[in-house]
Design an enzyme around this catalytic site. Structure first.
Site, PDB file in Angstrom:
ATOM      1  N   TYR A   1       4.047   1.866  -3.657  1.00  0.00           N
ATOM      2  CA  TYR A   1       3.415   3.192  -3.801  1.00  0.00           C
ATOM      3  C   TYR A   1       2.697   3.561  -2.500  1.00  0.00           C
ATOM      4  CZ  TYR A   1       0.097   6.676  -5.715  1.00  0.00           C
ATOM      5  OH  TYR A   1      -0.655   7.810  -5.958  1.00  0.00           O
TER       6      TYR A   1
ATOM      7  N   SER B   1      -2.215  10.254  -1.010  1.00  0.00           N
ATOM      8  CA  SER B   1      -3.197   9.365  -1.644  1.00  0.00           C
ATOM      9  C   SER B   1      -3.954   8.636  -0.540  1.00  0.00           C
ATOM     10  CB  SER B   1      -2.471   8.336  -2.526  1.00  0.00           C
ATOM     11  OG  SER B   1      -3.355   7.308  -2.906  1.00  0.00           O
TER      12      SER B   1
END
Ligand code: NAI
Length: 249
Positions: free
Chosen positions: A157, A143
């Protein structure tokens, strides 16, 4: 692109980006191991849809990628069914966004287990067979959050995806020259993972993206499938941003 006689294992393949990767690989004649954990109905429907359309072999394997013995069993089942795994797409992932105060050790560890340790274990067990064949492609779904940190709500995350980027580069060294290990780093993507975001937040984020919109899962899948193909044979240890031009300045 042609994946005839190739075998790909996709984690978290029943929804979102993983589903679109499965659809695209099937279109290019790739045999598939579709992993799911909780999305049984979606996985069954996807298998049926692809089998009706294409002449490929597909197996469904339920496994929780935070569970090492389930991962081992999934890899053994796959090898029994196909004799090899050419492509591993480490796609499954979770986010548990909360305020800083509400962050807990248990959730932090759950995120690391799913987004980082799972891909490590999968690479370890699948990589063994790839090395035997002196052929393999591993694509990790990281990501942009693993590169730029924007929101404290997703700090756990973000750390997991930064770890996944580090893992990608380490595995590329370890498996060289036989296995290409790369990652995609998507920005915002319109998938079930983002279904809780409120409209005003999405509008604010869209203004920071040069293309003024979230990606579709297909747009991310195309890059993943390219990296998994022989067309990308000289791309290794690379992290490809696919974020529509995100400008947080
Ligand atoms: P999604 O929620 O539709 O897909 C994630 C899949 O992983 C689901 O099918 C889920 O059931 C599965 N999964 C979760 N935990 C699992 C476990 N323990 N074992 C097996 N499967 C498990 O969302 P999306 O967006 O398609 O996510 C795919 C990947 O893309 C994730 O790694 C996510 O972090 C990454 N990503 C998503 C972005 C977005 O904006 N949607 C942006 C950047 C990266």
């Amino acid at each position: 692109m042609d994946f005839k006689n190739k075998v790909a294992l996709i984690t978290g393949s029943a929804t979102g980006i993983g589903k679109e990767v499965a659809i695209l690989l099937a279109k290019y004649n790739c045999n598939l191991i579709l992993n799911y954990n909780t999305s049984l109905n979606e996985a069954i429907n996807l298998k049926k849809e692809l089998e009706n359309k294409y002449q490929i072999k597909i197996i469904l394997v339920k496994a929780d990628i935070t569970n090492e013995s389930e991962i081992k069993k999934m890899v053994e089942t796959s090898i029994l069914a196909f004799g090899k795994i050419d492509i591993l797409i480490n796609n499954a992932g979770i986010a548990i966004d909360t305020t800083f105060e509400d962050k807990t050790k248990a959730n932090f560890l759950k995120i690391l287990d799913t987004n980082l340790v799972g891909p490590f274990l999968l690479s370890k067990y699948v990589g063994k067979y790839m090395l035997e064949n002196k052929y393999g492609k591993i694509v990790n779904v990281a990501s942009t959050n693993g590169i730029d940190t924007n929101y404290v709500e997703s700090l756990d995350y973000d750390a997991s995806k930064a770890g996944l980027i580090s893992l990608t580069k380490n595995l590329a060294c370890y498996y060289a020259p036989y296995i290409n290990v790369n990652a995609v780093a998507p920005g915002w993507v319109d998938t079930p993972m983002n279904k809780e975001l409120d409209k005003s937040f999405i509008e604010k984020e869209n203004k920071k993206i040069l293309l003024n919109r979230f990606a579709s899962p297909e747009e991310i899948a195309k890059v993943i499938v390219f990296l998994a193909s022989d067309e990308a044979s000289y791309i290794n240890s690379e992290i490809i941003r696919v974020d529509g031009g995100y400008n947080n300045g």
